[in-house]
Design an enzyme around this catalytic site. Structure first.
Site, PDB file in Angstrom:
ATOM      1  CG  ASP A   1     -25.206 -29.986  -9.396  1.00  0.00           C
ATOM      2  OD1 ASP A   1     -24.415 -30.747  -8.811  1.00  0.00           O
ATOM      3  OD2 ASP A   1     -24.883 -28.825  -9.711  1.00  0.00           O
TER       4      ASP A   1
ATOM      5  CE1 TYR B   1     -20.850 -38.201 -10.682  1.00  0.00           C
ATOM      6  CE2 TYR B   1     -22.152 -39.361 -12.332  1.00  0.00           C
ATOM      7  CZ  TYR B   1     -21.530 -39.328 -11.094  1.00  0.00           C
ATOM      8  OH  TYR B   1     -21.597 -40.428 -10.275  1.00  0.00           O
TER       9      TYR B   1
ATOM     10  CG  PHE C   1     -25.184 -41.119  -7.199  1.00  0.00           C
ATOM     11  CD1 PHE C   1     -24.078 -40.528  -6.613  1.00  0.00           C
ATOM     12  CD2 PHE C   1     -26.424 -40.919  -6.611  1.00  0.00           C
ATOM     13  CE1 PHE C   1     -24.199 -39.754  -5.462  1.00  0.00           C
ATOM     14  CE2 PHE C   1     -26.555 -40.155  -5.465  1.00  0.00           C
ATOM     15  CZ  PHE C   1     -25.442 -39.572  -4.885  1.00  0.00           C
TER      16      PHE C   1
ATOM     17  CG  HIS D   1     -22.221 -37.182  -0.949  1.00  0.00           C
ATOM     18  ND1 HIS D   1     -21.331 -37.534  -1.930  1.00  0.00           N
ATOM     19  CD2 HIS D   1     -23.347 -36.768  -1.585  1.00  0.00           C
ATOM     20  CE1 HIS D   1     -21.888 -37.345  -3.114  1.00  0.00           C
ATOM     21  NE2 HIS D   1     -23.109 -36.880  -2.942  1.00  0.00           N
TER      22      HIS D   1
END
Length: 255
Positions: A96, A98, A109, A217
């Site tokens: 989701d 930032y 990202f 991740h």
């Protein structure tokens, strides 16, 4: 979200700036006519979910009217789907947005070019890009040049409350992004999907029969457990070449 919530990733949350008339108009559009904010082929593909999208927009309007803000700003909530479905050849899934005000820009990202410091997950992505392809880390975090080449930078959930990672999960965005991912996978076109972390990897069944690259991740909590050394960028380009598609130019322009 774009990276696992951690004190290493996010500075203390502040109060988002008040929205101007353009943002308020976009907020009303999210509730009344969200398909108009999408590329035409995405609007056609997601037409069966118009009521769901309107409901999500109405939820955001109610929260705003009650004094609760959300991220990203309204003009950017559906930004990832403003580029045509027909041009997608790489899918890069985040979780989701930032939750730090000023960071979320509607592309997984990515942050605004002026954002400093970079989120740690993004810094780790750049570190792996340099290790993989020898590309020096960009001085900014704007990944829109990737998006312009057909990289769909899609968060699983498209909004979040400021300072509250994961706060808009299970409100209905997942149904929308499931449909997005299924639509990308159903085309008879080259496609490579990048799934970083366990949450993203749960989407693999929607991508059955297509090229999928999985690893840990890039969060500072997990990057050393399989993200570093995974060489996703060269692997994406190799998989695109196998499908007869042009590679992605991963080097980002100077901001």
């Amino acid at each position: 979200m774009d990276s696992t919530p951690s004190l290493f990733d996010f500075p203390a949350a502040g109060t988002p700036a008040p929205w101007d008339a353009a943002q308020l108009h976009a907020l009303d559009t999210l509730a009344a006519d969200p398909l108009s904010l999408l590329a035409p082929d995405w609007a056609q593909e997601l037409a069966p979910l118009e009521d769901k999208l309107c409901g999500l927009g109405a939820m955001l309007r109610r929260e705003y009217d009650a004094g609760t803000s959300f991220l990203p700003e309204p003009t950017r909530v559906l930004r990832a789907l403003a580029a045509p479905l027909s041009g997608v050849k790489v899918l890069l899934v985040g979780q989701d947005p930032y939750p730090t005000p000023g960071h979320s820009v509607g592309l997984s990202f990515s942050v605004d070019a002026a954002t400093r410091p970079l989120p740690r997950s993004l810094a780790n992505i750049y570190k792996e890009l340099q290790s993989d392809l020898g590309i020096a880390p960009a001085t900014h975090g704007d990944l829109s040049a990737w998006s312009g080449q057909g990289v769909l930078l899609l968060n699983r959930v498209l909004t979040v409350a400021p300072g509250a990672a994961g706060s808009h999960r299970r409100r209905g965005w997942e149904e929308v992004t499931d449909a997005v991912i299924a639509a990308v996978a159903a085309r008879k076109q080259p496609l490579v999907s990048v799934l970083w972390g366990k949450d993203a990897q749960k989407l693999a069944p929607l991508l059955a029969g297509t090229a999928v690259i999985e690893s840990a991740h890039p969060s500072p909590l997990s990057a050393s457990r399989g993200f570093f050394g995974s060489r996703p960028f060269s692997r994406v380009n190799a998989a695109l070449a196998e499908q007869g598609a042009a590679p992605i130019e991963w080097a980002l322009p100077t901001a």
